[in-house]
Design an enzyme around this catalytic site. Structure first.
Site, PDB file in Angstrom:
ATOM      1  N   GLU A 124     -14.708 -88.437  37.648  1.00 11.58           N
ATOM      2  CA  GLU A 124     -13.469 -87.908  37.091  1.00 11.58           C
ATOM      3  C   GLU A 124     -12.766 -86.945  38.064  1.00 11.58           C
ATOM      4  OE1 GLU A 124     -12.486 -89.163  34.449  1.00 11.58           O
ATOM      5  OE2 GLU A 124     -14.151 -89.593  33.080  1.00 11.58           O
ATOM      6  N   HIS A 137     -14.059 -80.911  31.418  1.00 10.03           N
ATOM      7  CA  HIS A 137     -14.090 -82.054  30.502  1.00 10.03           C
ATOM      8  C   HIS A 137     -15.436 -82.083  29.798  1.00 10.03           C
ATOM      9  CE1 HIS A 137     -14.006 -86.028  28.805  1.00 10.03           C
ATOM     10  NE2 HIS A 137     -14.932 -86.482  29.634  1.00 10.03           N
ATOM     11  N   HIS A 140     -17.381 -83.151  25.525  1.00  6.12           N
ATOM     12  CA  HIS A 140     -17.309 -83.988  24.329  1.00  6.12           C
ATOM     13  C   HIS A 140     -17.591 -83.183  23.057  1.00  6.12           C
ATOM     14  CE1 HIS A 140     -18.865 -87.306  27.305  1.00  6.12           C
ATOM     15  NE2 HIS A 140     -17.593 -87.002  27.526  1.00  6.12           N
ATOM     16  N   GLU A 159      -7.127 -67.314  15.320  1.00  6.45           N
ATOM     17  CA  GLU A 159      -7.281 -67.334  16.769  1.00  6.45           C
ATOM     18  C   GLU A 159      -6.617 -68.539  17.431  1.00  6.45           C
ATOM     19  OE1 GLU A 159      -9.617 -66.661  14.628  1.00  6.45           O
ATOM     20  OE2 GLU A 159     -10.342 -64.657  15.143  1.00  6.45           O
ATOM     21  N   HIS A 192     -13.289 -89.878  22.703  1.00  7.48           N
ATOM     22  CA  HIS A 192     -14.046 -89.588  23.924  1.00  7.48           C
ATOM     23  C   HIS A 192     -14.291 -88.090  24.109  1.00  7.48           C
ATOM     24  CE1 HIS A 192     -14.600 -90.393  28.530  1.00  7.48           C
ATOM     25  NE2 HIS A 192     -15.170 -89.255  28.186  1.00  7.48           N
TER      26      HIS A 192
END
Length: 271
Positions: free
Chosen positions: A115, A138, A140, A168, A209
């Site tokens: 990535e 990145h 999950h 928040e 994803h």
């Protein structure tokens, strides 16, 4: 001074461990990159030599000469803290923008995450709106991903849901949430789509994803993801309790929050 003892390595070890412990990075899921200036590296003797060179697969000339600390492809976040010199590498983008020179790490032959082009595209996009941009992460987050299956993939709707789950949320991500269509990860196409959203948002959902988030340092970026996921968890809990919301944070209260904390809420998402 050895680079292994740097604040950057302490930060990346801490963030990857906490992210894995939170359940956001199963197996080799997740990656992070931190932009580091040449001046910040001047006291480290073990980063001077170029050890290997990687083909980037796209033109990153806009960040030519910049250094990035980035996790390796196929590597597990849970292992970074115990084997950082194998699972993390410090690379410098070459002047032609098409390659990255390895200056430290990846000692067992690893390469930057698949990535990495997407990371670089997001760094480039964010630097145009935020000169303090340093980190792309990145991972999950479970509840955030689950929402991409059960909720309409509409940026306004999703952002409003998350804003209204806790005070928040609006303070931490007043721009709201960007969303791209489901796309195959590790391609330049998904990188370009993500970077296009980064001109407006600090958080982008990859449906089914995960999440891409950016910030000025690892703590801020991790905290951004943490806040988004907490809001998604509250929403998930509400749905598990029947989904009947009797009261929530109103739009007027959201505007008051923004004013009180000196942030600018995305006016397109407020009524």
């Amino acid at each position: 001074m050895k680079f292994i003892d740097s604040k950057f390595m302490r930060d990346i070890c801490n963030v990857t461990k906490q992210s894995y412990d939170n359940g956001w990075d199963e197996r080799n899921g997740g990656n992070i990159s931190i932009r580091i200036t040449e001046d910040e590296l001047k006291d480290f003797d073990d980063v001077k030599e170029v050890k290997r060179t990687f083909d980037l697969g796209f033109d990153a000339k806009e960040v030519a000469g910049q250094y990035f600390l980035v996790t390796g492809t196929g590597r597990y976040f849970r292992n970074v803290i115990s084997r950082p010199t194998e699972d993390v590498g410090l690379v410098k983008i070459t002047e032609d923008g098409k390659h990255a020179d390895l200056h430290w790490g990846y000692e067992d032959g690893a390469k930057p995450t698949s990535e990495f082009p997407t990371h670089l595209m997001s760094h480039i996009a964010r630097l145009k709106t935020d000169k303090n941009q340093r980190v792309v992460m990145h991972c999950h987050p479970t509840n955030f991903i689950a929402m991409s299956f059960t909720q309409t993939l509409d940026e306004k709707r999703l952002s409003r849901i998350l804003w209204k789950m806790q005070a928040e949320s609006l303070v931490v991500f007043p721009e709201g949430i960007g969303i791209i269509p489901y796309m195959t990860p590790g391609t330049n196409e998904i990188g370009e789509a993500t970077a296009a959203k980064m001109s407006e948002f600090k958080v982008v959902m990859w449906p089914h994803h995960g999440i891409f988030a950016v910030g000025s340092d690892p703590d801020e970026t991790f905290g951004l993801i943490e806040t988004v996921e907490k809001a998604a968890l509250i929403f998930t809990t509400i749905q598990a309790q029947g989904g009947n919301i009797l009261q929530d944070i109103t739009d007027e209260e959201l505007k008051e929050l923004a004013q009180a904390f000196g942030v600018t809420a995305n006016s397109k998402f407020l009524k």
